[in-house]
Design an enzyme around this catalytic site. Structure first.
Site, short mmCIF file in Angstrom:
data_model
loop_
_atom_site.label_atom_id
_atom_site.label_comp_id
_atom_site.label_asym_id
_atom_site.label_seq_id
_atom_site.Cartn_x
_atom_site.Cartn_y
_atom_site.Cartn_z
N GLU A 51 0.59 -0.87 20.52
CA GLU A 51 0.79 -2.31 20.33
C GLU A 51 2.26 -2.66 20.07
OE1 GLU A 51 -1.07 -5.85 17.46
OE2 GLU A 51 -1.49 -3.75 17.04
N LYS A 120 -3.39 -10.98 22.57
CA LYS A 120 -4.26 -10.66 21.43
C LYS A 120 -4.96 -11.94 20.97
CE LYS A 120 -3.99 -8.04 17.07
NZ LYS A 120 -3.05 -7.30 16.20
N CYS A 156 -5.92 -4.02 19.38
CA CYS A 156 -6.07 -3.68 17.96
C CYS A 156 -7.21 -4.45 17.29
CB CYS A 156 -4.74 -3.88 17.23
SG CYS A 156 -4.63 -3.00 15.64
N GLY A 300 13.60 17.67 -14.10
CA GLY A 300 12.78 18.78 -14.58
C GLY A 300 11.33 18.39 -14.74
N ILE A 302 7.66 16.42 -13.11
CA ILE A 302 6.87 16.61 -11.90
C ILE A 302 7.14 15.56 -10.84
CG2 ILE A 302 4.83 15.31 -12.68
CD1 ILE A 302 3.23 17.80 -11.44
N SER A 304 10.04 13.93 -10.04
CA SER A 304 11.25 14.24 -9.27
C SER A 304 11.09 15.54 -8.50
CB SER A 304 12.47 14.29 -10.18
OG SER A 304 12.35 15.29 -11.17
N GLU A 409 3.19 4.56 -13.43
CA GLU A 409 4.32 4.00 -14.17
C GLU A 409 4.67 2.60 -13.68
OE1 GLU A 409 6.50 8.35 -14.89
OE2 GLU A 409 7.28 6.93 -13.43
#
Length: 583
Positions: A51, A120, A156, A300, A302, A304, A409
């Site tokens: 498309e 479309k 689509c 240090g 997880i 990153s 976060e």
């Protein structure tokens, strides 16, 4: 190229599951030429593209520029003239302006001209899509005549309802060729297949479903194109997250057209698919925007570590620059873990202490802050110093800064705006924290096809098992401020992806006070998310194009599913009237 000499009861259709770059019309046209050249060597009759391939998808408001529309039309006409050589015909998507309206179009190019164009009809206007804002819906289509075959060309969304395929069936279509720009999220492949099977079952027509491949801003298009025969049997399965140019051989039989042969690739699923999507999204964002590589902070932790692994896999370790920016609260374990991860990945790694920079800011602010207790302000100075240093390196050397905050976060605002939220792109923005752990463990025992990083364990067991911490004060852990991540992530998924009421979430066994706190934090953090870097979409509802909430918002859910209308004030049913209220 030579003219096709196949008998009329046989057709070779090449599915060009190849990437295009939004707005790079000349390069996209050249990719079409190259694909046509390769397809001619396969004796193809027709080459099918996804498309809006010539323009790139989704073009958003760029498509409204007359100069862009004209450039697409000019490139299409040049491609059409080239089909006078007797080689394969082309099916190419592009924006098409006609009689003051703009359409999402699919054009058949053959015999040196634009033979016909289809528009479309069903324009999606939900989630990440807003096509009704820029395109006009086309009329109900009939089939296109091509070398003795009547082709249905629904685009689509046109196959997500019954009407358009039904119209094509009733007007004599023999094969359905469906170009798509269907972005990835977990489980999307099953949804597509189920929709396609429904249309094939209703129409008794075979279908080639060709999907876009590659990253575009926060969207990743996973390809995973396929062919279904009229009995709904899967005849061809193209790979996911990988380009492919595949010849499909079709034969006219007594009951209609049948696809005889083709590859049957096995697509990654669940966490493997999510990891691959994050890798591809990061790669295409960096490369399509012309960055020479990436820079990022390595704490240090997880998050990153996973981002570094994704960057190494996406771009190659030689294009990844990681920096540890320690302060007095950075533990020896974090220093070791960051260095070990960088070594395992083979990326460039350096240490730049930030003590002097933080002290300089505190000294500058001291006259204004005199007499006030230290609080989050001083903690956030550390993050903002890190963000400034990393952005400075990005500015000086041209590498893009990778942002490393996860969805948990970002949901509750556990991030420092203009600090660790700095950056150009976030590959894990749509991954909740527990999934970050899962994908990190997964990467240690597996890596996706096309990954450029090293094999084996790249994220140490120490990183995988230590309690997450921002290390902005002594003995700090994330759980000082947040519920356990398994609890938090479930509550957030209920609020964000499923729009559940608080009462429904509490009924799942969650503490009422915690649920209300999480909801409050979710709403309060909207202003931060509005300023966050884009990131790969992997869930059904990401922060960005999917979920658009007001920043100024005092609503809090206090009713839930037990709410019932007050009969003394609710409007009554007006039978046969324009208004109707169902009690």
């Amino acid at each position: 190229m030579t003219a096709n000499t196949l008998p009329k009861d046989q057709l070779i259709i090449v599915l060009a599951q190849i990437g295009s770059v939004l707005g790079d019309i000349k390069a996209n046209a050249q990719r079409i030429r190259q694909a046509r050249h390769e397809a001619a060597a396969l004796s193809a009759d027709l080459v099918m593209f996804s498309e809006l391939f010539l323009a790139g998808y989704p073009p958003e408001d760029l498509v409204l520029k007359p100069a862009f529309q004209d450039a697409c039309r000019s490139a299409l006409e040049e491609l059409a003239r080239e089909t006078s050589d007797g080689g394969p015909a082309l099916l190419v998507g592009l924006p098409w302006r006609e009689e003051g309206k703009l359409y999402n179009a699919y054009a058949l190019l053959d015999h040196g001209r634009i033979e016909t164009v289809r528009f479309k009809v069903d324009l999606p206007n939900y989630g990440v899509f807003d096509e009704k804002r820029v395109f006009s819906p086309g009329p109900m289509p009939g089939p296109v005549a091509f070398r003795g075959v009547r082709l249905g060309l629904p685009i689509c969304e046109d196959i997500w309802g019954e009407d358009i395929v039904e119209c094509l069936t009733e007007t004599g279509a023999e094969i359905l060729l469906v170009p798509n720009g269907s972005p990835y999220w977990r489980g999307k492949g099953d949804e597509r297949l189920n929709i396609a099977v429904a249309r094939v079952t209703e129409s008794s027509l075979p279908m080639a479903y060709l999907n876009q491949i590659g990253g575009q801003d926060e969207l990743v298009f996973d390809g995973a194109s396929f062919v279904l025969n009229a009995n709904s049997a899967l005849a061809v399965q193209l790979p996911a997250f990988t380009e492919a140019l595949v010849a499909t051989i079709w034969q006219r039989q007594a009951r209609g057209w049948v696809c005889l042969e083709g590859p049957m690739a096995i697509a990654p699923e669940a966490d493997e698919a999510d990891y691959t999507a994050c890798m591809l999204g990061l790669r295409d964002y960096v490369e399509k925007n012309g960055f020479p590589g990436v820079v990022m902070g390595m704490s240090g932790g997880i998050d990153s570590a996973l981002c570094a692994a994704l960057a190494a896999d996406a771009l190659g370790p030689d294009k990844v620059h990681c920096l540890m920016l320690p302060y007095r609260y950075t533990s020896k374990d974090s220093l070791k873990d960051a260095e070990d991860c960088a070594k395992a990945l083979g990326v460039r790694y350096e240490i730049l202490p930030i003590e002097q920079a933080v002290k300089g800011l505190e000294d500058t602010l001291a006259p204004l802050f005199a007499g006030r207790q230290r609080d989050l302000t001083e903690e956030n100075l550390q993050s903002r110093v890190r963000g400034t240093i990393l952005m400075s390196i990005s500015n000086k050397f041209g590498s893009m800064l990778v942002t490393t905050g996860n969805k948990s976060e970002m949901s509750v605002g556990y991030a420092t705006i203009y600090g660790d939220m700095n950056g150009g792109f976030n590959p894990i923005k749509d991954l909740y924290k527990m999934q970050v752990f899962r994908l990190s463990s997964l990467r240690n025992r597996w890596k996706p096809q096309g990954a450029k990083g090293p094999d084996g364990e790249v994220i140490s067991q120490s990183i995988l098992h230590k309690p997450p911490s921002a290390e902005l004060r002594d003995n700090q852990t994330d759980q000082d401020s947040l519920p356990p991540y398994d609890v938090l992530d479930d509550i957030l998924a209920c609020l964000v992806e499923q729009d559940m009421t608080l009462a429904q979430i509490i009924a799942r066994g969650h503490d009422e006070a915690i649920v209300k706190k999480v909801e409050r934090l979710l709403y309060l953090a909207e202003y931060k998310r509005r300023q966050a870097a884009p990131g790969v979409k992997v869930t059904r509802k990401n922060f960005g194009r999917d979920r658009r909430y007001p920043i100024v918002n005092r609503f809090r859910d206090s009713g839930g599913p037990d709410f019932t209308p007050d009969p003394d004030i609710a409007p009554r049913r007006i039978i046969g009237g324009a208004e109707r209220f169902e009690e």
